[in-house]
Each structure stands twice: as C-alpha cells, then as structure tokens.
Design an enzyme around this catalytic site. Structure first.
Site, short mmCIF file in Angstrom:
data_model
loop_
_atom_site.label_atom_id
_atom_site.label_comp_id
_atom_site.label_asym_id
_atom_site.label_seq_id
_atom_site.Cartn_x
_atom_site.Cartn_y
_atom_site.Cartn_z
N GLY A 11 -11.78 3.54 6.14
CA GLY A 11 -10.55 4.52 5.93
C GLY A 11 -10.82 5.61 4.95
O GLY A 11 -11.04 5.29 3.80
N ASP B 257 -21.05 3.88 10.11
CA ASP B 257 -21.70 3.77 8.80
C ASP B 257 -22.24 5.05 8.38
O ASP B 257 -23.23 5.37 8.88
CB ASP B 257 -22.39 2.42 8.62
CG ASP B 257 -22.85 2.13 7.39
OD1 ASP B 257 -23.10 2.94 6.48
OD2 ASP B 257 -22.96 0.73 7.13
N GLY C 121 -15.94 2.92 -0.70
CA GLY C 121 -17.23 2.45 -0.16
C GLY C 121 -18.21 3.84 -0.30
O GLY C 121 -19.25 4.04 -0.90
N MET C 122 -17.63 4.86 0.72
CA MET C 122 -18.53 5.94 0.78
C MET C 122 -18.12 6.76 -0.81
O MET C 122 -18.99 7.58 -1.23
CB MET C 122 -18.18 6.73 1.90
CG MET C 122 -18.67 6.53 3.17
SD MET C 122 -18.54 7.36 4.51
CE MET C 122 -17.04 6.59 5.19
N ASN D 276 -20.52 5.78 -3.25
CA ASN D 276 -21.90 5.24 -2.93
C ASN D 276 -22.68 6.42 -2.13
O ASN D 276 -23.67 6.26 -1.71
CB ASN D 276 -22.11 4.01 -2.21
CG ASN D 276 -21.57 2.74 -3.35
OD1 ASN D 276 -22.10 2.57 -4.27
ND2 ASN D 276 -20.59 2.28 -2.67
N ASP E 249 0.56 -1.34 0.07
CA ASP E 249 -0.02 -0.14 0.02
C ASP E 249 0.69 1.47 0.14
O ASP E 249 0.45 2.23 -0.49
CB ASP E 249 -0.87 -0.04 1.16
CG ASP E 249 -2.20 -0.69 1.18
OD1 ASP E 249 -2.22 -1.57 0.11
OD2 ASP E 249 -3.11 -0.34 1.88
#
Length: 397
Positions: free
Chosen positions: A210, A283, A331-332, A335, A146
């Site tokens: 993260g 979340d 993810g965020m 979406n 990473d």
C-alpha cells in the site's frame, strides 16, 4: 516490569509483537497465518530463535489462545498476568476517533460499524479485540487508529467536491490511512534533523504494497493521498490508486466479467497497480528484474509507479510551500534505492541532491549531499512500537 502486546489482525492472520515497557524492548514477535483455513501456521521469534508449527486454527479467538500458549510454552512469560496491556491496530476510525481509545463495548461496535470504510481490515480487528477481551478481560485494551493522525486535516482538504448531503448523510470524505506510520517517521525525522517537529515541514512517503503520501506541517497531517478508503492515491502493489470514477460504470456496461460496481472495485483493489500493469507481479523486486531484462510491461509498470509518486510529492511541496525533508518508509520505501533515485530525479528543481553512495540498500538516515536544500531520509517504520506507546499512555490515565 510490565509487558504490552501490539496486535495487527488481518482477515486470515494475526501479527503480534511483545514489548517490555516502558523500556520499549522487543521480547518476542510472531505471526499466525491462514486463520480459518487448513494448515494454519504459527511463527514465534524470540532470543534469536524461531519456532514454527502447523495447526488448524478456526478463528481469531483460537489464534489468540495459541499465541498466549506459545508465550508460556517457550518461557517468554511465566503466566498471562505479566501482560498488562494490548493494543490493536484498526485501519478505519472514521469521525468517531481522533485519537487512540480504551476499548469498551461501544468502541467495538463502532469499529464494526466502520467496516464499510475498511472491509478487509476492520472486521478482522474487531475479531481480534473480542478474542483478547474474552481470554484476558482484565488487561488494558486499546484501539490505535490508522486514520486518527489525519483528523487534523481541514474541511477544504478532506471534503470531496460533490453535494454536501453525501458528507452530512453518509460521511463521505477523505480519511486517509497509515497514520501511525506517518506519525512515527515524522517524529524520528525531527530527531535525526535535530530540530523540533513543531517547526518542520515534512513529506512522508509510506511505500509498501500500500502506498500513501502525507503532507506534515509542524507535526500535523494537513493532507494525505489515501481517501474515503485506502484505494485512493498513487499506484500501489495491487491497487490502482486514483482513477477517473466514470471508468467504473463504463466497465460494468462493457465487460461481462465485471457484473457490478463491487466487482470493479474488487478488481481495482486486488488486480491492479504494479500487478495489473505488469501482468506478472505486485513485488517491486520482480518489476526491477523485469527492467533488467527489458520486459516492456515491467518497464511500463515501473514508470507509471514512479510518475504517480512523484506527482503527489510535487503536489505536497506546493501545499507546504516547500519542505525541510522527504521521508521514505515501509517495504519499498526502505529497500528500493532505484525507486527513490528515480522519484527524486524528477524533483531536482527543488534543490534536492541525492548522494548515490548513501542511496543504497540497507542504508538508513539522510541520503542527500550536505548542500541539498531539502533532505531525503530513509527511516524504517515501527507501527507496533507506536501502538505499545499509546497503550502505556492510556494505562497511565
């Protein structure tokens, strides 16, 4: 036709994806969860099917055996010889690794040695590497780091303003993280913009549980928000992001539940961020539901989250002297259109104009109006594909 498997090992999980290479076709994918705990779960997805079984899996070696047995049991492969390469995601490569590396004994030792930089991730990665080497010793095994993408940062960017002996003696510096994701979406952005990556200035925002932001100049990372560890940067799901370090000894001295610095750091990693401020959830979907019901703590958590991301993007617009595009991923980032809207709303001075008809759930690509001076792109990340590509590249050497 060779098959390559990309592995992302967590402390109690093993996520995997099997590719036919060089076609880059996903053959199957899955995850093994609750390793070392009772009622471990192995999930395999292939050919629009899903198989799930409950087992007791004691360690990563047994998890790898179960994974390989599942591949043959479901006819995904006929025998293990079809798998010619495996790539392992490793969070911390320190200064040892400026690019992906073929695995040998020394590499495994160095991955374990760097566990202090990623205590939740590197030991698990090393366990996964050892398990594959034990079961499939003859295949090409590669570590993909990473941190490698961020090794192009210059000293004035990666050094902290503390006495230099702490860098020379202990290698205390900014390393960054999520580099594989940042590199992938930058490459994809160049394709979508129809321009060479080598002439673009990009800001990539990996916004998942993260969160990290990277300034990409002509294809290279010149600054990034995560630091010595992945705790630094904007507010995250359960991580605080940047805080005044003097808070740590202050809390140790005044809160009986926080007995030492390690306890405070654990709290900053696991009980802070959206979870800590809202008091309910890490979340974003739950936080947005709280916005609708006017929960004051959810509103506060959301506003802090937006504020911190906006500041890093603004900072990197200054570092890059403007940008051609801002990319949201993870993810965020992929979406949460409301989050994207509110982050960009504070950057309209830079000539960024979102198209509200495109900034909706499920839309990927350019979400700005045609005359926007800076483009905003939503690009799904694919770290597993980047890992598989690096395995193929190193196999060919």
């Amino acid at each position: 036709m060779s098959k390559t498997i990309a592995i992302n090992a967590g402390s109690s999980s093993l996520k995997w994806q099997l590719y036919e290479m060089p076609e880059e076709k996903v053959v199957a994918k899955g995850i093994i969860e609750r390793i070392g705990l009772k009622d471990s779960i192995s999930t395999v997805k292939f050919d629009d099917k899903k198989d799930e079984q409950i087992l007791d899996i004691v360690d990563h070696t047994q998890a790898v055996k179960i994974l390989l047995e599942d591949l043959t049991k479901h006819g995904i492969i006929k025998d293990f010889n079809e798998i010619t390469g495996v790539g392992h995601r490793v969070v911390a490569g320190g200064e040892y690794f400026k690019e992906s590396a073929l695995v040998d004994d020394k590499v495994v030792e160095q991955v374990e040695e760097l566990s202090a930089l990623a205590p939740l991730h590197n030991p698990a990665a090393a366990a996964g590497i050892r398990a594959f080497r034990e079961i499939l010793p003859d295949i090409t095994s590669v570590c993909v780091f990473d941190t490698a993408f961020h090794t192009t940062m210059q000293p004035h960017t990666y050094l902290y303003p503390i006495p230099q002996k702490y860098y020379t003696d202990y290698k205390v510096r900014k390393y960054g993280a999520h580099g594989t994701s940042h590199q992938y979406v930058a490459q994809e952005a160049a394709k979508q913009l129809g321009r060479p990556l080598e002439e673009l200035k990009l800001i990539t925002a990996h916004v998942g549980n993260g969160v990290s932001i990277t300034a990409n100049y002509h294809g290279q990372s010149i600054d990034t928000s995560m630091g010595f560890t992945p705790l630094a940067g904007p507010m995250m799901g359960t991580r605080s992001g940047d805080i005044d370090p003097a808070i740590i000894p202050y809390l140790v001295a005044n809160d009986s539940e926080l007995e030492d610095a390690a306890a405070v750091v654990n709290m900053l990693n696991k009980q802070s961020g959206l979870l800590g401020v809202s008091g309910t959830s890490s979340d974003m979907r739950d936080i947005e539901a709280g916005l609708q019901s006017k929960d004051p703590n959810a509103v506060l958590a959301y506003n802090v989250f937006i504020d911190r991301i906006k500041k890093f993007i603004g900072q990197y617009l200054a570092v890059l002297n403007g940008a051609d595009a801002i990319i949201f991923t993870a993810g965020m980032g992929e979406n949460a259109p409301l989050m994207r809207q509110d982050v960009i709303a504070g950057l309209s001075w830079f000539g960024i104009e979102l198209d509200p008809e495109k900034n909706v759930f499920g839309y990927f690509g350019d979400i700005t109006k045609p005359d926007s001076k800076v483009k905003v792109l939503v690009i799904p990340t694919d770290e597993e594909l980047m890992i598989a590509r690096d395995v193929e590249r190193l196999k060919a050497k």
